[in-house]
Design an enzyme around this catalytic site. Sequence first.
Site, PDB file in Angstrom:
ATOM      1  N   ASP A 235       0.847  -1.193   0.000  1.00  9.55           N
ATOM      2  CA  ASP A 235       0.000   0.000   0.000  1.00  9.55           C
ATOM      3  C   ASP A 235       0.883   1.243   0.000  1.00  9.55           C
ATOM      4  O   ASP A 235       1.834   1.354   0.787  1.00  9.55           O
ATOM      5  CB  ASP A 235      -0.918   0.014   1.227  1.00  9.55           C
ATOM      6  CG  ASP A 235      -1.899   1.178   1.185  1.00  9.55           C
ATOM      7  OD1 ASP A 235      -2.907   1.033   0.503  1.00  9.55           O
ATOM      8  OD2 ASP A 235      -1.642   2.215   1.830  1.00  9.55           O
TER       9      ASP A 235
ATOM     10  N   ASN B 191      -2.554  12.794  -3.823  1.00 11.06           N
ATOM     11  CA  ASN B 191      -3.530  13.292  -4.799  1.00 11.06           C
ATOM     12  C   ASN B 191      -3.968  14.705  -4.463  1.00 11.06           C
ATOM     13  O   ASN B 191      -4.159  15.551  -5.347  1.00 11.06           O
ATOM     14  CB  ASN B 191      -4.740  12.364  -4.850  1.00 11.06           C
ATOM     15  CG  ASN B 191      -4.517  11.175  -5.756  1.00 11.06           C
ATOM     16  OD1 ASN B 191      -3.733  11.241  -6.692  1.00 11.06           O
ATOM     17  ND2 ASN B 191      -5.183  10.069  -5.495  1.00 11.06           N
TER      18      ASN B 191
ATOM     19  N   ASP C 171      -2.172   9.407 -10.940  1.00 12.57           N
ATOM     20  CA  ASP C 171      -2.203   8.310 -11.914  1.00 12.57           C
ATOM     21  C   ASP C 171      -0.800   8.010 -12.432  1.00 12.57           C
ATOM     22  O   ASP C 171      -0.412   6.844 -12.607  1.00 12.57           O
ATOM     23  CB  ASP C 171      -3.121   8.664 -13.081  1.00 12.57           C
ATOM     24  CG  ASP C 171      -4.579   8.650 -12.668  1.00 12.57           C
ATOM     25  OD1 ASP C 171      -5.410   9.145 -13.452  1.00 12.57           O
ATOM     26  OD2 ASP C 171      -4.885   8.119 -11.573  1.00 12.57           O
TER      27      ASP C 171
ATOM     28  N   GLU D 170      -4.626   2.284  -4.437  1.00  6.72           N
ATOM     29  CA  GLU D 170      -3.173   2.383  -4.328  1.00  6.72           C
ATOM     30  C   GLU D 170      -2.566   1.102  -3.772  1.00  6.72           C
ATOM     31  O   GLU D 170      -1.434   1.102  -3.312  1.00  6.72           O
ATOM     32  CB  GLU D 170      -2.781   3.567  -3.438  1.00  6.72           C
ATOM     33  CG  GLU D 170      -3.191   3.454  -1.978  1.00  6.72           C
ATOM     34  CD  GLU D 170      -4.590   4.000  -1.718  1.00  6.72           C
ATOM     35  OE1 GLU D 170      -4.872   4.331  -0.562  1.00  6.72           O
ATOM     36  OE2 GLU D 170      -5.377   4.114  -2.673  1.00  6.72           O
TER      37      GLU D 170
END
Length: 523
Positions: A396, A404, A413, A440
């Site tokens: 993770d 983000n 992305d 993620e």
Amino acid sequence: MNTSRSRQHPISAANGPGRGQRRQLNLLFQMGASALVIAFTLITLTGWYLWHSYNLAVTRSQINTQNLTQALSQHANDTFVQSEAILTELVALVETSPTDPAGLAVLQQVFRQKTSEQPQIHSLSLYDAAGKMIVTANQNLPANTDYADREYYLYHRDNTSTAIHIGKVIRSRITGELILPISLRVEHPDGRFAGVLLESVVIDYFKNFYTRFVISDDSTLMMMLNNGTVLYHQPYNEKLIGTNISNTPLYKNNIRSRSSGIVTTSMSSEKEEKVYSYVHLPSFPVVVTAGLSLDQAFIDWKRDALSHIAMVLIILTVIGLLGVVLTRQVRARMQVEETLRLTQSELRKTNATLEQMARRDSLTGLYNRRHFDLQLLSEFTRGAQESCPLGLILIDIDFFKQFNDIYGHVAGDECLRRVGKALGSVPLRLRDVVARYGGEEFIILLPNTDAEGAMVVAERAMAEVAQLAIPHQASPGGRLTMSIGVFVGLPGTQWETPSKMITRADMALYQAKHAGRDRICVA
């Protein structure tokens, strides 16, 4: 001489059209035979593909219903185990407590405390040997304390078993709610019947859990007693709770005689067949079943079948039209054969491309969750058969939401693409799988790998991503880091299902997160 030539000319003229007609008939026959062969081949290939994909759809629906049943049965078993523990603890207290007002007041406080601690408990009540309620978790006893007509009281009065008793769903006389009675016999020191201790589990507790599962309106989730009495039904229908399904094909031919299974059957002769998975709880007289309608199970297969059939019909129509042209010229015939060959090649390439796209994550290029789940099931089965360990590495990205928020979703992305490329570059064996697990999260499947080997791969994965040196302001070190959970288990032993192994890897990941992130933890 002239006479001889005049006699031979009509014969030659007659033979010329005959040979040409025979050539035309031969050409028509060849074209007709070729068209039939091609049509038969296409239909056969399409039929085989549809049969194969149908079996895959059946397998997927069976796996889905089996997984759903496992989740529901685990929830039910945990609920009854907890109820059994509470009742056993309280019965020991009841049997040693005085029955004077002061002693009963103490019991009421204990009952109220237990009820407040467990959200599923509607109430705890104690009845004496005559069926009179003498203690309840509620503030006051009800006006009518006579419960000698209740099934759980009659059961314990007439049976000396000290195991918990799960009765059919009843309506509470105090609140009017539907409750599931779970009770335990209370005895005097000499073994004589002294009363009943009752734990009432509110049905809404099961309703709230079952409604979390997204299923179609024509699918079914049920919990029932071993005798077929329905304790809960989803979609929720109060009229079905308390009914008995012991006369249905599902119960008579399967549930009654087997501890678990997957079967395609119906609840009655009037209703459609469904794919049912069922399991008896090992320690309690309860059965959990999940049924997925065949229409729902095959909805994707039907759509795919229709598209293939439509494509085949179009191709056959084209072949037929071209066949008409081919009867007039040989060149057109060769062109049609070439067109057919190319069309078949394109169909195979298209099917291969679609299959590849269905198993790949479009953002990272890694395998997706669907491919991983299929490989996990396959390797889990192989590991159970060959007694080989199976390793899972759950990854993770730390503080990805903040990433983000700071850099934007486009940068997020791109970050995922770079991380996925880095993980994909880790040296692995042929059967090892690196996949994007969702969001993620990434996951690595390592068949026939011990803990030491799994740790080596996890360290390589962390090193590959660390080399990217992606800046991250919200991360303590100013760069993008990962938390990794590693678990290696032996399928078929204490790890009965793949989902339990994933849960252990997730627990290790949680430990890595809790310990400060940017680290590897082993379950």
